[in-house]
Design a protein around this motif. Structure first.
Motif, PDB file in Angstrom:
ATOM      1  N   ALA A 122       0.836  -1.200   0.000  1.00  0.00           N
ATOM      2  CA  ALA A 122       0.000   0.000   0.000  1.00  0.00           C
ATOM      3  C   ALA A 122       0.875   1.255   0.000  1.00  0.00           C
ATOM      4  O   ALA A 122       1.942   1.298   0.636  1.00  0.00           O
ATOM      5  CB  ALA A 122      -0.919  -0.002   1.212  1.00  0.00           C
ATOM      6  N   TYR A 123       0.408   2.257  -0.717  1.00  0.00           N
ATOM      7  CA  TYR A 123       1.108   3.540  -0.817  1.00  0.00           C
ATOM      8  C   TYR A 123       0.063   4.644  -0.960  1.00  0.00           C
ATOM      9  O   TYR A 123      -1.090   4.383  -1.291  1.00  0.00           O
ATOM     10  CB  TYR A 123       2.057   3.547  -2.020  1.00  0.00           C
ATOM     11  CG  TYR A 123       1.330   3.493  -3.353  1.00  0.00           C
ATOM     12  CD1 TYR A 123       1.086   4.658  -4.080  1.00  0.00           C
ATOM     13  CD2 TYR A 123       0.871   2.280  -3.870  1.00  0.00           C
ATOM     14  CE1 TYR A 123       0.399   4.601  -5.296  1.00  0.00           C
ATOM     15  CE2 TYR A 123       0.194   2.223  -5.075  1.00  0.00           C
ATOM     16  CZ  TYR A 123      -0.034   3.392  -5.788  1.00  0.00           C
ATOM     17  OH  TYR A 123      -0.721   3.346  -6.974  1.00  0.00           O
ATOM     18  N   GLN A 124       0.482   5.866  -0.704  1.00  0.00           N
ATOM     19  CA  GLN A 124      -0.400   7.004  -0.909  1.00  0.00           C
ATOM     20  C   GLN A 124      -0.157   7.564  -2.302  1.00  0.00           C
ATOM     21  O   GLN A 124       0.987   7.824  -2.690  1.00  0.00           O
ATOM     22  CB  GLN A 124      -0.159   8.073   0.148  1.00  0.00           C
ATOM     23  CG  GLN A 124      -0.721   7.683   1.499  1.00  0.00           C
ATOM     24  CD  GLN A 124      -0.541   8.772   2.519  1.00  0.00           C
ATOM     25  OE1 GLN A 124       0.578   9.107   2.867  1.00  0.00           O
ATOM     26  NE2 GLN A 124      -1.650   9.298   3.014  1.00  0.00           N
ATOM     27  N   ASP A 125      -1.244   7.753  -3.059  1.00  0.00           N
ATOM     28  CA  ASP A 125      -1.111   8.296  -4.407  1.00  0.00           C
ATOM     29  C   ASP A 125      -0.813   9.791  -4.345  1.00  0.00           C
ATOM     30  O   ASP A 125      -0.596  10.349  -3.261  1.00  0.00           O
ATOM     31  CB  ASP A 125      -2.348   7.968  -5.257  1.00  0.00           C
ATOM     32  CG  ASP A 125      -3.597   8.727  -4.840  1.00  0.00           C
ATOM     33  OD1 ASP A 125      -3.533   9.620  -3.959  1.00  0.00           O
ATOM     34  OD2 ASP A 125      -4.665   8.438  -5.414  1.00  0.00           O
ATOM     35  N   TRP A 134      -4.803   6.117  -0.049  1.00  0.00           N
ATOM     36  CA  TRP A 134      -4.115   4.833   0.081  1.00  0.00           C
ATOM     37  C   TRP A 134      -4.562   3.907  -1.038  1.00  0.00           C
ATOM     38  O   TRP A 134      -5.752   3.744  -1.298  1.00  0.00           O
ATOM     39  CB  TRP A 134      -4.376   4.217   1.463  1.00  0.00           C
ATOM     40  CG  TRP A 134      -3.544   4.902   2.497  1.00  0.00           C
ATOM     41  CD1 TRP A 134      -3.938   5.881   3.356  1.00  0.00           C
ATOM     42  CD2 TRP A 134      -2.153   4.694   2.722  1.00  0.00           C
ATOM     43  NE1 TRP A 134      -2.870   6.293   4.115  1.00  0.00           N
ATOM     44  CE2 TRP A 134      -1.766   5.585   3.757  1.00  0.00           C
ATOM     45  CE3 TRP A 134      -1.192   3.858   2.166  1.00  0.00           C
ATOM     46  CZ2 TRP A 134      -0.459   5.650   4.235  1.00  0.00           C
ATOM     47  CZ3 TRP A 134       0.110   3.916   2.646  1.00  0.00           C
ATOM     48  CH2 TRP A 134       0.468   4.807   3.667  1.00  0.00           C
ATOM     49  N   THR A 135      -3.576   3.316  -1.690  1.00  0.00           N
ATOM     50  CA  THR A 135      -3.761   2.571  -2.933  1.00  0.00           C
ATOM     51  C   THR A 135      -2.888   1.326  -2.899  1.00  0.00           C
ATOM     52  O   THR A 135      -1.820   1.335  -2.289  1.00  0.00           O
ATOM     53  CB  THR A 135      -3.355   3.479  -4.128  1.00  0.00           C
ATOM     54  OG1 THR A 135      -4.059   4.714  -4.023  1.00  0.00           O
ATOM     55  CG2 THR A 135      -3.646   2.841  -5.456  1.00  0.00           C
ATOM     56  N   THR A 179      -8.336   1.297  -4.649  1.00  0.00           N
ATOM     57  CA  THR A 179      -8.554   2.068  -3.432  1.00  0.00           C
ATOM     58  C   THR A 179      -9.817   1.556  -2.751  1.00  0.00           C
ATOM     59  O   THR A 179     -10.767   1.149  -3.420  1.00  0.00           O
ATOM     60  CB  THR A 179      -8.725   3.572  -3.731  1.00  0.00           C
ATOM     61  OG1 THR A 179      -9.870   3.754  -4.562  1.00  0.00           O
ATOM     62  CG2 THR A 179      -7.495   4.153  -4.420  1.00  0.00           C
ATOM     63  N   VAL A 185      -7.705  -0.467   2.333  1.00  0.00           N
ATOM     64  CA  VAL A 185      -6.302  -0.211   1.981  1.00  0.00           C
ATOM     65  C   VAL A 185      -5.727   0.762   3.009  1.00  0.00           C
ATOM     66  O   VAL A 185      -6.140   1.909   3.099  1.00  0.00           O
ATOM     67  CB  VAL A 185      -6.169   0.352   0.547  1.00  0.00           C
ATOM     68  CG1 VAL A 185      -4.700   0.593   0.214  1.00  0.00           C
ATOM     69  CG2 VAL A 185      -6.798  -0.596  -0.462  1.00  0.00           C
ATOM     70  N   LYS A 186      -4.762   0.240   3.770  1.00  0.00           N
ATOM     71  CA  LYS A 186      -4.178   0.997   4.875  1.00  0.00           C
ATOM     72  C   LYS A 186      -2.658   0.813   4.855  1.00  0.00           C
ATOM     73  O   LYS A 186      -2.149  -0.122   4.234  1.00  0.00           O
ATOM     74  CB  LYS A 186      -4.733   0.490   6.200  1.00  0.00           C
ATOM     75  CG  LYS A 186      -6.229   0.707   6.379  1.00  0.00           C
ATOM     76  CD  LYS A 186      -6.667   0.156   7.725  1.00  0.00           C
ATOM     77  CE  LYS A 186      -8.040   0.520   8.145  1.00  0.00           C
ATOM     78  NZ  LYS A 186      -9.163   0.396   7.388  1.00  0.00           N
ATOM     79  N   PRO A 187      -1.942   1.669   5.557  1.00  0.00           N
ATOM     80  CA  PRO A 187      -0.487   1.512   5.634  1.00  0.00           C
ATOM     81  C   PRO A 187      -0.125   0.098   6.101  1.00  0.00           C
ATOM     82  O   PRO A 187      -0.782  -0.466   6.979  1.00  0.00           O
ATOM     83  CB  PRO A 187      -0.069   2.545   6.677  1.00  0.00           C
ATOM     84  CG  PRO A 187      -1.183   3.520   6.743  1.00  0.00           C
ATOM     85  CD  PRO A 187      -2.431   2.781   6.368  1.00  0.00           C
TER      86      PRO A 187
END
Length: 144
Positions: A21-24, A29-30, A36, A40-42
């Motif tokens: 997972a990453y932040q776009d 969170w993606t 998404t 979807v979390k860290p």
């Protein structure tokens, strides 16, 4: 209609595959191929198989939405371009767009000309979005 292999490849090309997972670019969170959801979390990690499954599930939702919103007859390539557009921006963006209004009025060229206008995230023009919108427009204009 369902997204063709060409449409799926376009989406995969521009979304890329990330198994963690990453932040776009706007902080959402993606994971996988641009998936998404509240799940979807860290720290979330998925497998290639899970990424493919999420893509199929997401595509089904966007295919249904495009099918519901588009009233004009469209080709497979036009459908694929619209699914890619919606996959990236959301069905709400398609629903409220001049692109959809022009398309449903039968102005295919005018609708195609709207793709490049959707090249911003967080108010900033992003080169990746510019390239994606041009690829979607080109697919939309390509004879089936």
């Amino acid at each position: 209609m369902q997204t063709s292999a060409n449409g799926i490849n376009l989406i995969k090309q521009f979304e890329g595959l990330r198994l963690a997972a990453y932040q776009d670019s706007v902080g959402v969170w993606t994971v996988g191929y641009g998936h998404t959801s509240p799940d979807v979390k860290p720290g979330l990690r998925i497998s290639n198989e899970q990424a493919e499954q999420l893509l199929r599930q997401d595509l089904a939702r966007f295919e249904k939405g495009v099918g519901r919103l588009v009233k004009a007859p469209i080709s497979q390539n036009q459908f694929d371009a619209l699914v890619s557009f919606s996959y990236n921006l959301g069905l709400g963006s398609l629903q409220s767009s001049t692109l959809l209004r022009l398309l449903n009025q039968g102005d295919y060229q005018g609708a195609a000309g709207q793709f490049p206008r959707w090249d911003r995230a967080g108010g900033q023009v992003l080169a990746g979005l510019t390239h994606r919108r041009l690829a979607e427009r080109d697919l939309f204009l390509r004879a089936a």
